[in-house]
Design a protein around this motif. Structure first.
Motif, PDB file in Angstrom:
ATOM      1  N   ALA A   1       0.985  -1.169   0.059  1.00 25.88           N
ATOM      2  CA  ALA A   1       0.021  -0.299  -0.092  1.00 25.88           C
ATOM      3  C   ALA A   1       1.001   1.442  -0.126  1.00 25.88           C
ATOM      4  CB  ALA A   1      -0.916   0.110   1.378  1.00 25.88           C
ATOM      5  N   MET A   2       1.883   1.280   0.586  1.00 26.80           N
ATOM      6  CA  MET A   2       2.687   2.399   0.924  1.00 26.80           C
ATOM      7  C   MET A   2       3.531   2.700  -0.622  1.00 26.80           C
ATOM      8  SD  MET A   2       2.408   3.906   3.520  1.00 26.80           S
ATOM      9  CE  MET A   2       3.667   5.122   3.476  1.00 26.80           C
ATOM     10  N   ILE A   3       3.776   1.414  -1.057  1.00 29.06           N
ATOM     11  CA  ILE A   3       4.478   1.691  -2.592  1.00 29.06           C
ATOM     12  C   ILE A   3       3.545   2.365  -3.431  1.00 29.06           C
ATOM     13  CG2 ILE A   3       5.345   0.303  -4.429  1.00 29.06           C
ATOM     14  CD1 ILE A   3       6.588  -1.335  -2.533  1.00 29.06           C
ATOM     15  N   TYR A   4       2.124   1.950  -3.453  1.00 30.18           N
ATOM     16  CA  TYR A   4       1.128   2.536  -4.130  1.00 30.18           C
ATOM     17  C   TYR A   4       1.104   3.944  -3.949  1.00 30.18           C
ATOM     18  CZ  TYR A   4      -3.499   3.546  -6.127  1.00 30.18           C
ATOM     19  OH  TYR A   4      -4.411   4.283  -7.080  1.00 30.18           O
ATOM     20  N   ILE A   5       1.154   4.312  -2.766  1.00 30.46           N
ATOM     21  CA  ILE A   5       0.684   5.681  -2.283  1.00 30.46           C
ATOM     22  C   ILE A   5       1.798   6.347  -2.896  1.00 30.46           C
ATOM     23  CG2 ILE A   5       0.571   7.118  -0.359  1.00 30.46           C
ATOM     24  CD1 ILE A   5      -1.061   4.681   0.977  1.00 30.46           C
ATOM     25  N   LEU A   6       3.178   5.856  -2.709  1.00 31.09           N
ATOM     26  CA  LEU A   6       4.098   6.733  -3.158  1.00 31.09           C
ATOM     27  C   LEU A   6       4.395   6.819  -4.536  1.00 31.09           C
ATOM     28  CD1 LEU A   6       7.268   5.177  -1.039  1.00 31.09           C
ATOM     29  CD2 LEU A   6       6.219   7.622  -0.860  1.00 31.09           C
ATOM     30  N   ARG A   7       3.871   5.974  -5.334  1.00 30.54           N
ATOM     31  CA  ARG A   7       3.749   5.947  -6.889  1.00 30.54           C
ATOM     32  C   ARG A   7       2.660   7.091  -7.314  1.00 30.54           C
ATOM     33  NH1 ARG A   7       5.163   5.586 -12.004  1.00 30.54           N
ATOM     34  NH2 ARG A   7       3.495   4.878 -13.313  1.00 30.54           N
ATOM     35  N   VAL A   8       1.515   7.086  -6.634  1.00 29.41           N
ATOM     36  CA  VAL A   8       0.470   8.244  -6.924  1.00 29.41           C
ATOM     37  C   VAL A   8       0.679   9.321  -6.442  1.00 29.41           C
ATOM     38  CG1 VAL A   8      -2.016   8.945  -6.353  1.00 29.41           C
ATOM     39  CG2 VAL A   8      -1.511   6.433  -6.743  1.00 29.41           C
ATOM     40  N   TYR A   9       1.422   9.524  -5.414  1.00 23.83           N
ATOM     41  CA  TYR A   9       2.036  10.737  -5.047  1.00 23.83           C
ATOM     42  C   TYR A   9       3.019  11.245  -5.864  1.00 23.83           C
ATOM     43  CZ  TYR A   9       4.613  14.569  -2.322  1.00 23.83           C
ATOM     44  OH  TYR A   9       4.985  15.601  -1.828  1.00 23.83           O
ATOM     45  N   TYR A  10       4.037  10.283  -6.310  1.00 22.72           N
ATOM     46  CA  TYR A  10       5.277  10.709  -7.329  1.00 22.72           C
ATOM     47  C   TYR A  10       4.588  11.178  -8.485  1.00 22.72           C
ATOM     48  CZ  TYR A  10       9.280  10.185 -10.441  1.00 22.72           C
ATOM     49  OH  TYR A  10      10.047  10.300 -11.132  1.00 22.72           O
ATOM     50  N   VAL A  11       3.564  10.706  -9.275  1.00 24.20           N
ATOM     51  CA  VAL A  11       3.158  10.769 -10.646  1.00 24.20           C
ATOM     52  C   VAL A  11       2.222  11.951 -10.742  1.00 24.20           C
ATOM     53  CG1 VAL A  11       3.660   8.641 -11.489  1.00 24.20           C
ATOM     54  CG2 VAL A  11       1.327   9.158 -10.728  1.00 24.20           C
ATOM     55  N   GLN A  12       1.495  12.339  -9.287  1.00 24.80           N
ATOM     56  CA  GLN A  12       0.580  13.301  -9.136  1.00 24.80           C
ATOM     57  C   GLN A  12      -0.825  12.981  -9.948  1.00 24.80           C
ATOM     58  OE1 GLN A  12       0.443  16.253  -6.846  1.00 24.80           O
ATOM     59  NE2 GLN A  12       2.049  14.756  -6.060  1.00 24.80           N
ATOM     60  N   GLY A  13      -1.316  11.911  -9.980  1.00 21.39           N
ATOM     61  CA  GLY A  13      -2.218  11.559 -11.042  1.00 21.39           C
ATOM     62  C   GLY A  13      -2.878  10.355 -10.324  1.00 21.39           C
ATOM     63  N   PHE A  14      -3.782   9.638 -11.318  1.00 15.46           N
ATOM     64  CA  PHE A  14      -4.449   8.344 -11.209  1.00 15.46           C
ATOM     65  C   PHE A  14      -5.414   8.306  -9.871  1.00 15.46           C
ATOM     66  CE2 PHE A  14      -0.807   7.462 -13.484  1.00 15.46           C
ATOM     67  CZ  PHE A  14      -1.358   6.663 -14.463  1.00 15.46           C
ATOM     68  N   TYR A  15      -6.047   9.651  -9.507  1.00 12.32           N
ATOM     69  CA  TYR A  15      -6.984   9.915  -8.616  1.00 12.32           C
ATOM     70  C   TYR A  15      -8.334   9.186  -8.636  1.00 12.32           C
ATOM     71  CZ  TYR A  15      -3.694  13.508  -7.717  1.00 12.32           C
ATOM     72  OH  TYR A  15      -2.466  14.392  -7.400  1.00 12.32           O
ATOM     73  N   VAL A  16      -8.758   8.947  -9.975  1.00 15.93           N
ATOM     74  CA  VAL A  16      -9.790   8.060 -10.045  1.00 15.93           C
ATOM     75  C   VAL A  16      -9.762   6.546  -9.762  1.00 15.93           C
ATOM     76  CG1 VAL A  16     -11.321   7.465 -11.988  1.00 15.93           C
ATOM     77  CG2 VAL A  16     -11.065   9.529 -11.765  1.00 15.93           C
ATOM     78  N   VAL A  17      -8.627   6.147 -10.032  1.00 18.23           N
ATOM     79  CA  VAL A  17      -8.036   4.771  -9.869  1.00 18.23           C
ATOM     80  C   VAL A  17      -7.932   4.643  -8.269  1.00 18.23           C
ATOM     81  CG1 VAL A  17      -6.041   2.813  -9.761  1.00 18.23           C
ATOM     82  CG2 VAL A  17      -6.659   4.304 -11.871  1.00 18.23           C
ATOM     83  N   SER A  18      -7.357   5.632  -7.451  1.00 22.33           N
ATOM     84  CA  SER A  18      -7.373   5.417  -6.249  1.00 22.33           C
ATOM     85  C   SER A  18      -8.854   5.547  -5.501  1.00 22.33           C
ATOM     86  CB  SER A  18      -6.710   6.788  -5.588  1.00 22.33           C
ATOM     87  OG  SER A  18      -4.996   6.833  -6.056  1.00 22.33           O
ATOM     88  N   TYR A  19      -9.855   6.447  -5.978  1.00 24.83           N
ATOM     89  CA  TYR A  19     -11.066   6.342  -5.585  1.00 24.83           C
ATOM     90  C   TYR A  19     -11.683   5.164  -5.771  1.00 24.83           C
ATOM     91  CZ  TYR A  19     -15.766   7.765  -5.002  1.00 24.83           C
ATOM     92  OH  TYR A  19     -16.990   7.858  -4.902  1.00 24.83           O
ATOM     93  N   GLY A  20     -11.559   4.545  -6.936  1.00 28.57           N
ATOM     94  CA  GLY A  20     -12.108   3.131  -6.982  1.00 28.57           C
ATOM     95  C   GLY A  20     -11.633   2.179  -6.014  1.00 28.57           C
TER      96      GLY A  20
END
Length: 183
Positions: A48-67
């Motif tokens: 989960a932390m790797i995923y969160i860092l990836r989303v933070y790093y690319v500053q996107g994929f918020y719809v994927v995170s919401y899903g």
């Protein structure tokens, strides 16, 4: 015509053999990990932390995170719910006690802990893989999605907690009375 009989089934393709071997090995390691609850959840926390860092790093994929958040919320509801819901099912078999004089019945989850862990881990891995496809990076105003998810979480958990209070069940081991045998 000789190749179409049962002899053809004995000869499997290398891909099918590899899939079978991989599936068997994967199931073996899943079975071995079953009693190690803390280590499994720590591994999921790392994923989960790797995923969160990836989303933070690319500053996107918020719809994927919401899903992903909605899916985890759905799993959480299943984890906190009894297998037999007293509101929905007729009381033919064992049920949750509703009065102090009722016999103790253990809490059986609708979604067992291992399946809960496995589903969450799979969801984070799939969401992580989805972050490598730019077509899934839909531009949205993420604070609205976050607020909407928080509202859904609060309303859903409120309903679930009221259900727990109404039918007097606690899905946690913390604070439950433990009975020991004769010494």
């Amino acid at each position: 015509m000789e190749g179409l009989g049962s002899d053809g089934a004995a000869e499997t393709s290398p891909v099918a053999q590899w899939k079978s071997d991989f599936s068997r090995a994967f199931q073996y390691y899943l079975d071995r990990s079953t009693p190690h609850t803390l280590q499994r959840w720590l591994g999921t926390l790392v994923v989960a932390m790797i995923y969160i860092l990836r989303v933070y790093y690319v500053q996107g994929f918020y719809v994927v995170s919401y899903g992903l958040g909605i899916y985890v919320l759905n799993l959480l509801i299943g984890f906190f719910s009894p297998k037999v819901d007293p509101e929905l099912e007729p009381l033919d078999g064992p049920s949750l006690p509703t009065k102090g004089a009722d016999e103790f019945k253990p809490f059986v989850r609708r979604l067992p802990e291992f399946k809960f862990w496995y589903s969450i881990t799979k969801a984070f891995i799939i969401a992580f893989i989805m972050t490598f496809f730019s077509v899934l990076d839909v531009p949205v105003f993420w604070p609205i999605l976050l607020c909407y998810w928080i509202v859904l979480f609060v309303l859903t958990m409120k309903r679930q907690i009221l259900h727990m209070i109404k039918y007097k069940y606690v899905p946690f081991d913390i604070g439950k009375q433990r009975y020991t045998g004769k010494k």
